[in-house]
Design an enzyme around this catalytic site. Sequence first.
Site, PDB file in Angstrom:
ATOM      1  N   CYS A  42       2.797   7.238   2.344  1.00 50.37           N
ATOM      2  CA  CYS A  42       1.473   7.848   2.154  1.00 50.37           C
ATOM      3  C   CYS A  42       0.489   6.843   1.535  1.00 50.37           C
ATOM      4  O   CYS A  42       0.104   5.900   2.203  1.00 50.37           O
ATOM      5  CB  CYS A  42       1.602   9.133   1.362  1.00 50.37           C
ATOM      6  SG  CYS A  42       0.262  10.256   1.715  1.00 50.37           S
ATOM      7  N   HIS A  47       5.733  12.328   2.810  1.00 48.15           N
ATOM      8  CA  HIS A  47       6.457  12.155   1.536  1.00 48.15           C
ATOM      9  C   HIS A  47       7.959  12.433   1.692  1.00 48.15           C
ATOM     10  O   HIS A  47       8.405  13.550   1.417  1.00 48.15           O
ATOM     11  CB  HIS A  47       5.890  13.126   0.491  1.00 48.15           C
ATOM     12  CG  HIS A  47       4.578  12.699  -0.066  1.00 48.15           C
ATOM     13  ND1 HIS A  47       4.449  12.050  -1.271  1.00 48.15           N
ATOM     14  CD2 HIS A  47       3.323  12.808   0.438  1.00 48.15           C
ATOM     15  CE1 HIS A  47       3.177  11.786  -1.498  1.00 48.15           C
ATOM     16  NE2 HIS A  47       2.466  12.239  -0.476  1.00 48.15           N
ATOM     17  N   GLU A  94      10.344  11.640  -0.140  1.00 46.14           N
ATOM     18  CA  GLU A  94      11.036  11.803  -1.431  1.00 46.14           C
ATOM     19  C   GLU A  94      10.969  13.241  -1.948  1.00 46.14           C
ATOM     20  O   GLU A  94      11.658  13.579  -2.903  1.00 46.14           O
ATOM     21  CB  GLU A  94      10.444  10.821  -2.457  1.00 46.14           C
ATOM     22  CG  GLU A  94       9.080  11.192  -3.053  1.00 46.14           C
ATOM     23  CD  GLU A  94       7.898  11.037  -2.090  1.00 46.14           C
ATOM     24  OE1 GLU A  94       8.104  10.667  -0.915  1.00 46.14           O
ATOM     25  OE2 GLU A  94       6.759  11.316  -2.520  1.00 46.14           O
TER      26      GLU A  94
HETATM   27  N1  GLN Z   1      -5.146  10.489   0.338  1.00 44.22           N
HETATM   28  C1  GLN Z   1      -4.452   9.537  -0.465  1.00 44.22           C
HETATM   29  C2  GLN Z   1      -5.085   8.167  -0.389  1.00 44.22           C
HETATM   30  O1  GLN Z   1      -5.950   7.949   0.386  1.00 44.22           O
HETATM   31  C3  GLN Z   1      -2.980   9.464  -0.071  1.00 44.22           C
HETATM   32  C4  GLN Z   1      -2.336  10.794  -0.327  1.00 44.22           C
HETATM   33  C5  GLN Z   1      -0.900  10.700  -0.715  1.00 44.22           C
HETATM   34  O2  GLN Z   1      -0.347   9.656  -1.052  1.00 44.22           O
HETATM   35  N2  GLN Z   1      -0.285  11.853  -0.747  1.00 44.22           N
HETATM   36  O3  GLN Z   1      -4.717   7.312  -1.134  1.00 44.22           O
END
Ligand code: GLN
Length: 196
Positions: free
Chosen positions: A79, A170, A172
Site C-alpha cells: 500500500c 494489506h 498483514e
Molecule cells: N492512501 C495512502 C497513501 O497514499 C495509502 C493507504 C494505505 O497504505 N493503506 O499513502
Amino acid sequence: MSKIGVLALQGAVREHMRSLEECGVEAVAVKRKEELTDLDGLILPGGESTAMRRLIDKYDFMDALKAFAAEGKPMFGTCAGLILLAKELVGYDVSHIGVMDIKVERNSFGRQVDSFEADLTIKDVAESFPAVFIRAPHIVEAGENVEILSKHNGRIVAAREGQYLGCSFHPELIDNHRLTAYFVEMVKEAEAKQFV
Ligand code: GLN
C-alpha cells in the site's frame, strides 16, 4: 535464520511483524537507519506515504534505504510502501525511494469506496486470497522486467521486479500469510546467491 525488518516510522508495523514470525523468520522493527545493516530484507508497510516520507527525511533514512536497495536486498512495499518503492507517481514530479520500475496512482479506487475486500488470484501465491484495500493505490504502468502477479477489475494490484515485491492491499491484516511467505522465499533466494 533470516532477519527481516519492517520500517517502523509509521503505519501497520506490528501486523507485518506477526506475519513474518508466523512464517518462521526473525522480525525487527526498524526505527534507526543503522538497524538496516544486518537485515536480509525489508518490508515497507501501509500507512500514509506523505507522512512516512516526512519521517524518512526527518530521521535521515533515505540514503540508507537506497543503499539497501542497491545491495540487491529484497524489499516488499504494501500500500503506502508500494508508493514509496515506485519510480513514478501519477500527478507528482518526484518519487520517494524510486527503485521499482512501476508508475503508481495514489488513492485510485475512488473516495466513495475508502476500503473494501476482494478475492484475488495471485500468481505463484494463491488461487484465492482475501485482500483488504484501504485507500489503496494501483499500478498504472509496469516496465518490461516487472512480473504482474495480480489484477483486480483490470488494475494491477501486485507485482514483482527481481528483488522488489509490491502490492496495493494489506496482506498483514489477515490470517493468510502466503504473500509474506512468498517474500520470505525471495529473501532466502537472495541470501543463497550471496554465498555462491
Ligand atoms: N492512501 C495512502 C497513501 O497514499 C495509502 C493507504 C494505505 O497504505 N493503506 O499513502
